[in-house]
Motif scaffolding. Structure first.
Motif, mmCIF file in Angstrom:
data_model
loop_
_atom_site.group_PDB
_atom_site.id
_atom_site.type_symbol
_atom_site.label_atom_id
_atom_site.label_comp_id
_atom_site.label_asym_id
_atom_site.label_seq_id
_atom_site.Cartn_x
_atom_site.Cartn_y
_atom_site.Cartn_z
ATOM 1 N N UNK A 1 0.618 -0.966 0.013
ATOM 2 C CA UNK A 1 -0.034 -0.038 -0.074
ATOM 3 C C UNK A 1 1.069 1.414 0.052
ATOM 4 N N UNK A 2 0.590 2.159 -0.999
ATOM 5 C CA UNK A 2 1.349 3.396 -0.938
ATOM 6 C C UNK A 2 0.679 4.502 -0.473
ATOM 7 N N UNK A 3 -0.536 4.644 -0.828
ATOM 8 C CA UNK A 3 -1.351 5.888 -0.244
ATOM 9 C C UNK A 3 -2.780 5.501 -0.501
ATOM 10 N N UNK A 4 -3.844 6.345 0.327
ATOM 11 C CA UNK A 4 -5.322 6.677 -0.030
ATOM 12 C C UNK A 4 -5.390 7.817 -0.730
ATOM 13 N N UNK A 5 -6.160 7.652 -1.765
ATOM 14 C CA UNK A 5 -6.772 9.139 -2.349
ATOM 15 C C UNK A 5 -8.292 9.255 -2.142
ATOM 16 N N UNK A 6 -8.677 10.471 -2.020
ATOM 17 C CA UNK A 6 -10.242 10.776 -2.017
ATOM 18 C C UNK A 6 -11.164 10.338 -0.665
ATOM 19 N N UNK A 7 -10.381 10.233 0.334
ATOM 20 C CA UNK A 7 -10.931 9.665 1.397
ATOM 21 C C UNK A 7 -11.579 10.984 1.990
ATOM 22 N N UNK A 8 -11.033 12.149 2.195
ATOM 23 C CA UNK A 8 -11.716 13.352 2.623
ATOM 24 C C UNK A 8 -12.958 13.713 1.745
ATOM 25 N N UNK A 9 -12.912 13.396 0.411
ATOM 26 C CA UNK A 9 -13.844 13.853 -0.272
ATOM 27 C C UNK A 9 -15.176 12.748 0.015
ATOM 28 N N UNK A 10 -14.672 11.354 0.119
ATOM 29 C CA UNK A 10 -15.954 10.638 0.308
ATOM 30 C C UNK A 10 -16.541 10.773 1.801
ATOM 31 N N UNK A 11 -15.566 11.290 2.634
ATOM 32 C CA UNK A 11 -16.103 11.433 3.990
ATOM 33 C C UNK A 11 -17.286 12.477 4.060
ATOM 34 N N UNK B 1 -2.546 0.555 5.871
ATOM 35 C CA UNK B 1 -1.869 1.998 5.772
ATOM 36 C C UNK B 1 -0.691 1.919 5.008
ATOM 37 N N UNK B 2 0.123 2.923 4.324
ATOM 38 C CA UNK B 2 1.028 3.086 3.537
ATOM 39 C C UNK B 2 2.341 2.170 4.157
ATOM 40 N N UNK B 3 2.640 1.468 3.430
ATOM 41 C CA UNK B 3 3.813 0.373 3.710
ATOM 42 C C UNK B 3 3.187 -0.886 4.120
ATOM 43 N N UNK B 4 2.021 -1.160 4.379
ATOM 44 C CA UNK B 4 1.433 -2.403 4.328
ATOM 45 C C UNK B 4 1.362 -3.286 3.262
ATOM 46 N N UNK B 5 1.627 -4.825 3.347
ATOM 47 C CA UNK B 5 1.246 -5.507 2.181
ATOM 48 C C UNK B 5 -0.169 -5.841 2.107
ATOM 49 N N UNK B 6 -0.501 -5.671 0.981
ATOM 50 C CA UNK B 6 -1.915 -5.787 0.476
ATOM 51 C C UNK B 6 -2.203 -6.976 -0.447
ATOM 52 N N UNK B 7 -2.902 -7.802 -0.015
ATOM 53 C CA UNK B 7 -3.186 -9.063 -0.635
ATOM 54 C C UNK B 7 -4.592 -9.168 -1.519
ATOM 55 N N UNK B 8 -4.577 -10.102 -2.529
ATOM 56 C CA UNK B 8 -5.799 -9.901 -3.312
ATOM 57 C C UNK B 8 -7.016 -10.292 -2.476
ATOM 58 N N UNK B 9 -8.135 -9.742 -2.528
ATOM 59 C CA UNK B 9 -9.404 -9.782 -1.765
ATOM 60 C C UNK B 9 -10.003 -11.230 -2.152
ATOM 61 N N UNK B 10 -9.342 -12.218 -1.729
ATOM 62 C CA UNK B 10 -9.727 -13.667 -2.020
ATOM 63 C C UNK B 10 -10.458 -14.277 -0.529
ATOM 64 N N UNK B 11 -10.185 -13.387 0.565
ATOM 65 C CA UNK B 11 -10.534 -14.018 1.797
ATOM 66 C C UNK B 11 -10.834 -12.648 2.509
ATOM 67 N N UNK C 1 -7.341 3.216 -3.474
ATOM 68 C CA UNK C 1 -6.121 2.921 -2.859
ATOM 69 C C UNK C 1 -5.213 2.913 -3.927
ATOM 70 N N UNK C 2 -4.065 3.173 -3.674
ATOM 71 C CA UNK C 2 -2.859 3.501 -4.477
ATOM 72 C C UNK C 2 -1.713 2.227 -4.068
ATOM 73 N N UNK C 3 -1.700 1.332 -4.855
ATOM 74 C CA UNK C 3 -1.137 -0.010 -4.629
ATOM 75 C C UNK C 3 0.091 -0.224 -5.369
ATOM 76 N N UNK C 4 1.125 -0.354 -5.046
ATOM 77 C CA UNK C 4 2.562 -0.657 -5.963
ATOM 78 C C UNK C 4 2.487 -2.308 -5.931
ATOM 79 N N UNK C 5 2.367 -2.713 -7.088
ATOM 80 C CA UNK C 5 2.749 -4.366 -7.090
ATOM 81 C C UNK C 5 4.076 -4.807 -6.857
ATOM 82 N N UNK C 6 4.158 -5.825 -6.060
ATOM 83 C CA UNK C 6 5.573 -6.440 -5.907
ATOM 84 C C UNK C 6 6.085 -7.218 -6.994
ATOM 85 N N UNK C 7 7.342 -7.365 -6.966
ATOM 86 C CA UNK C 7 7.964 -7.881 -8.307
ATOM 87 C C UNK C 7 8.135 -9.342 -8.003
ATOM 88 N N UNK C 8 8.049 -9.643 -6.918
ATOM 89 C CA UNK C 8 8.491 -11.079 -6.726
ATOM 90 C C UNK C 8 7.114 -11.613 -6.083
#
Length: 80
Positions: free
Chosen positions: A1-11, A24-34, A65-72
């Motif tokens: 996870x890099x960042x969230x955008x648009x949250x203030x507007x949505x609130x 949160x930024x820096x967290x590993x985000x997995x596909x939403x399969x669970x 959500x701005x998510x940067x793919x991992x390469x491995x």
């Protein structure tokens, strides 16, 4: 996870009562399969199901959500 955008507007959308961001930024985000892989939650209230649905759709369209793919590839449960 890099960042969230648009949250203030949505609130600020009338009817949105809560936005919870689990990732949160820096967290590993997995596909939403669970259900445990959810990265956030929107909560809305309104006079009808249609109103609430419309509110949630509008807020969802703003939140990016701005998510940067991992390469491995990550090891799966079966591989670890």
């Amino acid at each position: 996870m890099v960042a969230w955008e648009g949250v203030a507007e949505a609130r600020s959308i009338p009817g949105i009562t809560d936005i919870e961001l689990y990732a949160k930024p820096g967290d590993l985000v997995r596909p939403h399969t669970q259900s445990g892989h959810k990265i956030g939650l929107l909560v809305a209230a309104g006079p009808s199901v249609a109103d609430v649905s419309s509110t949630l759709e509008a807020a969802s369209a703003l939140i990016r959500p701005i998510i940067r793919p991992i390469t491995t590839p990550l090891a799966t449960k079966e591989e670890s």
